[in-house]
Scaffold this active site. Structure first.
Site, short mmCIF file in Angstrom:
data_model
loop_
_atom_site.label_atom_id
_atom_site.label_comp_id
_atom_site.label_asym_id
_atom_site.label_seq_id
_atom_site.Cartn_x
_atom_site.Cartn_y
_atom_site.Cartn_z
N LYS A 189 -20.53 9.81 14.27
CA LYS A 189 -20.79 8.58 15.03
C LYS A 189 -21.89 8.83 16.07
O LYS A 189 -22.77 8.00 16.29
CB LYS A 189 -19.52 8.10 15.72
CG LYS A 189 -18.35 7.81 14.79
CD LYS A 189 -17.17 7.29 15.58
CE LYS A 189 -15.92 7.14 14.71
NZ LYS A 189 -15.25 8.42 14.46
N GLU A 207 -12.89 9.20 22.77
CA GLU A 207 -12.30 10.14 23.72
C GLU A 207 -12.21 11.55 23.15
O GLU A 207 -11.79 12.47 23.86
CB GLU A 207 -10.91 9.66 24.14
CG GLU A 207 -10.91 8.38 24.95
CD GLU A 207 -9.52 7.96 25.39
OE1 GLU A 207 -9.35 7.61 26.57
OE2 GLU A 207 -8.59 8.00 24.54
N LYS A 233 -16.26 3.13 12.13
CA LYS A 233 -16.03 4.53 11.78
C LYS A 233 -17.28 5.20 11.21
O LYS A 233 -17.31 6.43 11.07
CB LYS A 233 -14.89 4.65 10.75
CG LYS A 233 -13.59 4.02 11.21
CD LYS A 233 -13.07 4.65 12.49
CE LYS A 233 -11.74 4.03 12.92
NZ LYS A 233 -11.25 4.59 14.20
#
Length: 214
Positions: A71, A162, A14
């Protein structure tokens, strides 16, 4: 690290440590994982974009939702998995030519049978343009799985993503002009020490619930 250890220790990171980069050898190993991934009838209906520079990652950032932007910016490597917008005659011919060059055919008959068989299975999944695109996307997810497990085996962290707007990501990489479309993204690198997910135990249904041994 063996496969069992990789499965038990990998997780979707994460948060990434932006100070830790990949070596050239590590990057090449990741590229090999992508290139040698399996696909139905060796269709290889994909193209992978690998981003390591801040400028390249900044370019695609508007396509992503929070918290995925963190990220993207901090991971050592970002992979954008794309597929062709359609399986073309040129692609099928190029596949056959590459297989011949790589020595997969002992005779013209084997070459013809390979071409015929591949066209048959491509046709089964091409009743509509939408169905063909879905079939190609499934091939891309095979390569994603290879990357995730392979990265874990290398001692790296990885995250499938996604959470992005397809049209925006396609525009950022000029994919329409290349007759490609984005499918999924993966971040790869080293987790931050503060990454909460690293401290949580894995949670999966029991083997008895998800596997029937016949």
């Amino acid at each position: 690290m063996n496969v069992a250890q990789a499965l038990q220790t990998r997780y979707a990171s994460k948060a990434y440590d932006e100070t830790k980069k990949l070596t050239a050898e590590q990057q090449q190993q990741l590229l090999d994982l992508l290139r040698y991934s399996p696909s139905s009838v060796n269709s290889q209906p994909w193209h992978f974009f690998t981003l390591t520079s801040d400028a390249a990652k900044e370019k695609i950032l508007p396509a992503f939702t929070e918290p995925n932007r963190g990220k993207i910016t901090k991971a050592a490597l970002v992979v954008v998995f794309t597929t062709h917008t359609a399986i073309t005659e040129a692609h099928l011919n190029a596949l056959l030519a590459q297989e011949q060059q790589d020595g997969r055919f002992a005779s013209d008959e084997q070459k013809q049978n390979q071409d015929k068989g591949r066209r048959y299975f491509v046709g089964l999944n091409s009743q509509t343009p939408e169905r063909q695109r879905e079939w190609m996307a499934r091939q891309a997810y095979l390569s994603l799985g290879f990357l995730l497990l392979g990265a874990a085996g290398m001692g790296l962290d990885a995250t499938p993503i996604e959470g992005f707007v397809v049209d925006k990501l396609n525009a950022a990489l000029d994919l329409d002009a290349k007759q490609l479309t984005s499918v999924v993204v993966a971040a790869v690198g080293y987790r931050e020490a503060s990454d909460f997910n690293a401290k949580l135990p894995k949670s999966r249904f029991s083997q008895e619930q998800v596997i029937t041994r016949c």
